[in-house]
Design a protein around this motif. Structure first.
Motif, PDB file in Angstrom:
ATOM      1  N   MET A 121       0.835  -1.204   0.000  1.00 25.98           N
ATOM      2  CA  MET A 121       0.000   0.000   0.000  1.00 25.98           C
ATOM      3  C   MET A 121       0.870   1.254   0.000  1.00 25.98           C
ATOM      4  O   MET A 121       0.670   2.166  -0.812  1.00 25.98           O
ATOM      5  CB  MET A 121      -0.922  -0.002   1.215  1.00 25.98           C
ATOM      6  CG  MET A 121      -2.021  -1.055   1.176  1.00 25.98           C
ATOM      7  SD  MET A 121      -2.891  -1.214   2.765  1.00 25.98           S
ATOM      8  CE  MET A 121      -3.681   0.409   2.871  1.00 25.98           C
ATOM      9  N   LYS A 122       1.810   1.296   0.911  1.00 20.67           N
ATOM     10  CA  LYS A 122       2.681   2.471   1.004  1.00 20.67           C
ATOM     11  C   LYS A 122       3.537   2.616  -0.251  1.00 20.67           C
ATOM     12  O   LYS A 122       3.763   3.740  -0.738  1.00 20.67           O
ATOM     13  CB  LYS A 122       3.563   2.364   2.249  1.00 20.67           C
ATOM     14  CG  LYS A 122       2.777   2.478   3.544  1.00 20.67           C
ATOM     15  CD  LYS A 122       3.679   2.339   4.774  1.00 20.67           C
ATOM     16  CE  LYS A 122       2.873   2.491   6.059  1.00 20.67           C
ATOM     17  NZ  LYS A 122       3.720   2.325   7.266  1.00 20.67           N
ATOM     18  N   GLY A 123       3.998   1.491  -0.796  1.00 20.92           N
ATOM     19  CA  GLY A 123       4.785   1.543  -2.020  1.00 20.92           C
ATOM     20  C   GLY A 123       3.986   2.089  -3.192  1.00 20.92           C
ATOM     21  O   GLY A 123       4.505   2.850  -4.023  1.00 20.92           O
ATOM     22  N   THR A 124       2.710   1.729  -3.265  1.00 22.52           N
ATOM     23  CA  THR A 124       1.851   2.232  -4.339  1.00 22.52           C
ATOM     24  C   THR A 124       1.663   3.735  -4.216  1.00 22.52           C
ATOM     25  O   THR A 124       1.729   4.467  -5.216  1.00 22.52           O
ATOM     26  CB  THR A 124       0.485   1.521  -4.295  1.00 22.52           C
ATOM     27  OG1 THR A 124       0.679   0.115  -4.480  1.00 22.52           O
ATOM     28  CG2 THR A 124      -0.436   2.056  -5.393  1.00 22.52           C
ATOM     29  N   ASP A 129       2.929   9.301  -6.001  1.00 23.47           N
ATOM     30  CA  ASP A 129       3.485  10.626  -5.716  1.00 23.47           C
ATOM     31  C   ASP A 129       4.699  10.926  -6.583  1.00 23.47           C
ATOM     32  O   ASP A 129       4.956  12.081  -6.946  1.00 23.47           O
ATOM     33  CB  ASP A 129       3.864  10.731  -4.237  1.00 23.47           C
ATOM     34  CG  ASP A 129       2.641  10.775  -3.332  1.00 23.47           C
ATOM     35  OD1 ASP A 129       1.543  11.082  -3.837  1.00 23.47           O
ATOM     36  OD2 ASP A 129       2.789  10.503  -2.122  1.00 23.47           O
ATOM     37  N   ALA A 130       5.460   9.874  -6.927  1.00 21.11           N
ATOM     38  CA  ALA A 130       6.651  10.060  -7.758  1.00 21.11           C
ATOM     39  C   ALA A 130       6.303  10.146  -9.241  1.00 21.11           C
ATOM     40  O   ALA A 130       7.164  10.493 -10.061  1.00 21.11           O
ATOM     41  CB  ALA A 130       7.638   8.914  -7.515  1.00 21.11           C
ATOM     42  N   GLY A 131       5.065   9.825  -9.599  1.00 21.43           N
ATOM     43  CA  GLY A 131       4.677   9.844 -11.015  1.00 21.43           C
ATOM     44  C   GLY A 131       5.314   8.726 -11.810  1.00 21.43           C
ATOM     45  O   GLY A 131       5.511   8.855 -13.016  1.00 21.43           O
ATOM     46  N   ASP A 132       5.616   7.606 -11.147  1.00 24.33           N
ATOM     47  CA  ASP A 132       6.243   6.472 -11.833  1.00 24.33           C
ATOM     48  C   ASP A 132       5.128   5.566 -12.391  1.00 24.33           C
ATOM     49  O   ASP A 132       4.828   4.505 -11.857  1.00 24.33           O
ATOM     50  CB  ASP A 132       7.134   5.693 -10.865  1.00 24.33           C
ATOM     51  CG  ASP A 132       8.063   4.718 -11.588  1.00 24.33           C
ATOM     52  OD1 ASP A 132       7.784   4.394 -12.761  1.00 24.33           O
ATOM     53  OD2 ASP A 132       9.049   4.274 -10.979  1.00 24.33           O
ATOM     54  N   TYR A 133       4.526   6.011 -13.482  1.00 25.37           N
ATOM     55  CA  TYR A 133       3.365   5.328 -14.032  1.00 25.37           C
ATOM     56  C   TYR A 133       3.733   3.974 -14.642  1.00 25.37           C
ATOM     57  O   TYR A 133       2.928   3.036 -14.603  1.00 25.37           O
ATOM     58  CB  TYR A 133       2.681   6.223 -15.066  1.00 25.37           C
ATOM     59  CG  TYR A 133       2.368   7.582 -14.491  1.00 25.37           C
ATOM     60  CD1 TYR A 133       1.397   7.726 -13.504  1.00 25.37           C
ATOM     61  CD2 TYR A 133       3.072   8.718 -14.895  1.00 25.37           C
ATOM     62  CE1 TYR A 133       1.121   8.964 -12.945  1.00 25.37           C
ATOM     63  CE2 TYR A 133       2.799   9.960 -14.341  1.00 25.37           C
ATOM     64  CZ  TYR A 133       1.834  10.083 -13.363  1.00 25.37           C
ATOM     65  OH  TYR A 133       1.567  11.305 -12.808  1.00 25.37           O
ATOM     66  N   ASP A 164      -1.833  21.758  -6.303  1.00 26.83           N
ATOM     67  CA  ASP A 164      -0.893  20.713  -5.911  1.00 26.83           C
ATOM     68  C   ASP A 164      -1.049  20.379  -4.439  1.00 26.83           C
ATOM     69  O   ASP A 164      -1.246  21.258  -3.605  1.00 26.83           O
ATOM     70  CB  ASP A 164       0.542  21.198  -6.188  1.00 26.83           C
ATOM     71  CG  ASP A 164       1.570  20.127  -5.905  1.00 26.83           C
ATOM     72  OD1 ASP A 164       2.136  20.130  -4.794  1.00 26.83           O
ATOM     73  OD2 ASP A 164       1.801  19.277  -6.777  1.00 26.83           O
ATOM     74  N   TRP A 165      -0.955  19.103  -4.105  1.00 29.72           N
ATOM     75  CA  TRP A 165      -1.157  18.680  -2.721  1.00 29.72           C
ATOM     76  C   TRP A 165      -0.002  19.061  -1.793  1.00 29.72           C
ATOM     77  O   TRP A 165      -0.171  19.103  -0.589  1.00 29.72           O
ATOM     78  CB  TRP A 165      -1.320  17.159  -2.656  1.00 29.72           C
ATOM     79  CG  TRP A 165      -2.556  16.651  -3.314  1.00 29.72           C
ATOM     80  CD1 TRP A 165      -3.557  17.388  -3.889  1.00 29.72           C
ATOM     81  CD2 TRP A 165      -2.931  15.279  -3.472  1.00 29.72           C
ATOM     82  NE1 TRP A 165      -4.530  16.566  -4.390  1.00 29.72           N
ATOM     83  CE2 TRP A 165      -4.177  15.266  -4.158  1.00 29.72           C
ATOM     84  CE3 TRP A 165      -2.349  14.069  -3.108  1.00 29.72           C
ATOM     85  CZ2 TRP A 165      -4.836  14.078  -4.474  1.00 29.72           C
ATOM     86  CZ3 TRP A 165      -3.002  12.886  -3.424  1.00 29.72           C
ATOM     87  CH2 TRP A 165      -4.239  12.897  -4.103  1.00 29.72           C
ATOM     88  N   GLY A 166       1.151  19.321  -2.361  1.00 22.62           N
ATOM     89  CA  GLY A 166       2.323  19.587  -1.539  1.00 22.62           C
ATOM     90  C   GLY A 166       3.063  18.298  -1.190  1.00 22.62           C
ATOM     91  O   GLY A 166       2.710  17.218  -1.644  1.00 22.62           O
ATOM     92  N   GLU A 167       4.085  18.421  -0.398  1.00 22.78           N
ATOM     93  CA  GLU A 167       4.905  17.267  -0.042  1.00 22.78           C
ATOM     94  C   GLU A 167       4.134  16.281   0.836  1.00 22.78           C
ATOM     95  O   GLU A 167       3.318  16.667   1.663  1.00 22.78           O
ATOM     96  CB  GLU A 167       6.165  17.714   0.699  1.00 22.78           C
ATOM     97  CG  GLU A 167       7.153  18.485  -0.156  1.00 22.78           C
ATOM     98  CD  GLU A 167       7.736  17.641  -1.272  1.00 22.78           C
ATOM     99  OE1 GLU A 167       8.072  16.464  -1.020  1.00 22.78           O
ATOM    100  OE2 GLU A 167       7.839  18.156  -2.394  1.00 22.78           O
ATOM    101  N   ARG A 168       4.437  15.012   0.623  1.00 22.96           N
ATOM    102  CA  ARG A 168       3.811  13.979   1.451  1.00 22.96           C
ATOM    103  C   ARG A 168       4.438  13.972   2.835  1.00 22.96           C
ATOM    104  O   ARG A 168       5.660  14.070   2.987  1.00 22.96           O
ATOM    105  CB  ARG A 168       3.984  12.606   0.806  1.00 22.96           C
ATOM    106  CG  ARG A 168       3.266  11.481   1.576  1.00 22.96           C
ATOM    107  CD  ARG A 168       3.483  10.104   0.933  1.00 22.96           C
ATOM    108  NE  ARG A 168       4.851   9.663   1.050  1.00 22.96           N
ATOM    109  CZ  ARG A 168       5.689   9.541   0.018  1.00 22.96           C
ATOM    110  NH1 ARG A 168       5.294   9.814  -1.201  1.00 22.96           N
ATOM    111  NH2 ARG A 168       6.938   9.146   0.215  1.00 22.96           N
ATOM    112  N   GLY A 169       3.584  13.845   3.849  1.00 22.79           N
ATOM    113  CA  GLY A 169       4.058  13.748   5.216  1.00 22.79           C
ATOM    114  C   GLY A 169       3.934  12.320   5.721  1.00 22.79           C
ATOM    115  O   GLY A 169       4.401  11.382   5.082  1.00 22.79           O
ATOM    116  N   GLN A 170       3.257  12.151   6.817  1.00 19.93           N
ATOM    117  CA  GLN A 170       3.178  10.841   7.463  1.00 19.93           C
ATOM    118  C   GLN A 170       2.045   9.988   6.892  1.00 19.93           C
ATOM    119  O   GLN A 170       1.015  10.484   6.455  1.00 19.93           O
ATOM    120  CB  GLN A 170       2.963  11.014   8.959  1.00 19.93           C
ATOM    121  CG  GLN A 170       4.147  11.648   9.688  1.00 19.93           C
ATOM    122  CD  GLN A 170       3.897  11.696  11.190  1.00 19.93           C
ATOM    123  OE1 GLN A 170       2.767  11.726  11.645  1.00 19.93           O
ATOM    124  NE2 GLN A 170       4.978  11.693  11.963  1.00 19.93           N
TER     125      GLN A 170
END
Length: 218
Positions: A121-124, A129-133, A164-170
């Motif tokens: 889940m976290k990897g997805t 977020d990285a745009g690695d489609y 834009d959502w901004g940087e991912r946090g926790q």
């Protein structure tokens, strides 16, 4: 008399303006979402209150329906035929597709390991977020690939927040259950992720080979 989960989802489905295949998929997503929450002890009344009214949910989906899907909806109304669009999940076929999914605690599953599912889940989310489609598509079932393209993901993001959502946090706590239908088994998990400008809840579905089989955000 209070609505059942199936009645609630069917009422929403009747108001969504899209082709038959897409509508079935949306209804399946909603039923699975409700089933997951119920497996955690939440009442139907509370679930309905948090999800919103039938009109609110249908309106939200209709805002994001593509031109192609709107044309499919128009054809269905005119000819009474099911559209040929591929469903986002396409998890279930035949008679079993129409049965309500059955959920069990992930700790009782014979098919999934909770830690492995949470890692997936976290990897997805990280790949999104990285745009690695390319990596996302490589990790997904074939029916999901068309929906894991940049334009589709951006459309999904803008449904949550236009900017834009901004940087991912926790990452929040992951809630995971196994859903089965017929001989098919899936791990379905929800996790909230805090970004700089918005909190987003992801619902991710994985098949028995741990391939991404469903993606829903709110």
């Amino acid at each position: 008399m209070a609505m059942t989960a199936k009645q609630y989802v069917n009422a929403i489905g009747r108001k969504i303006k899209c082709g038959g295949a897409k509508k079935k998929d949306i209804k399946q997503q909603l039923l699975a979402d409700i089933q997951l929450r119920m497996s955690k002890g939440e009442s139907l009344e509370s679930i309905f209150a948090r999800m919103g009214t039938v009109d609110e949910i249908a309106g939200s989906f209709n805002e994001s329906i593509s031109d192609a899907e709107q044309k499919s909806y128009a054809r269905n109304r005119k000819f009474g035929m099911a559209a040929s669009f591929v469903a986002v999940l396409a998890l279930l076929t035949g008679l079993a597709y129409w049965k309500m999914p059955k959920g069990i605690e992930i700790e009782e599953s014979k098919y999934f390991d909770k830690a492995q599912v949470e890692t997936a889940m976290k990897g997805t989310v990280e790949l999104l977020d990285a745009g690695d489609y390319a990596a996302l598509q490589g990790n997904a079932i074939a029916e999901m690939e068309a929906y894991l393209k940049e334009e589709e993901i951006e459309k999904m993001r803008k449904q949550i927040l236009e900017e834009d959502w901004g940087e991912r946090g926790q990452f929040g706590t992951a809630y995971i259950a196994e859903l089965s239908q017929g001989n098919e088994h899936y791990a379905v998990g929800e996790i909230m992720v805090a970004y700089e400008k918005v909190n987003v809840t992801y619902r991710l579905t994985f098949d028995q080979d741990m391939r991404l089989a469903g993606l829903y955000v709110r």
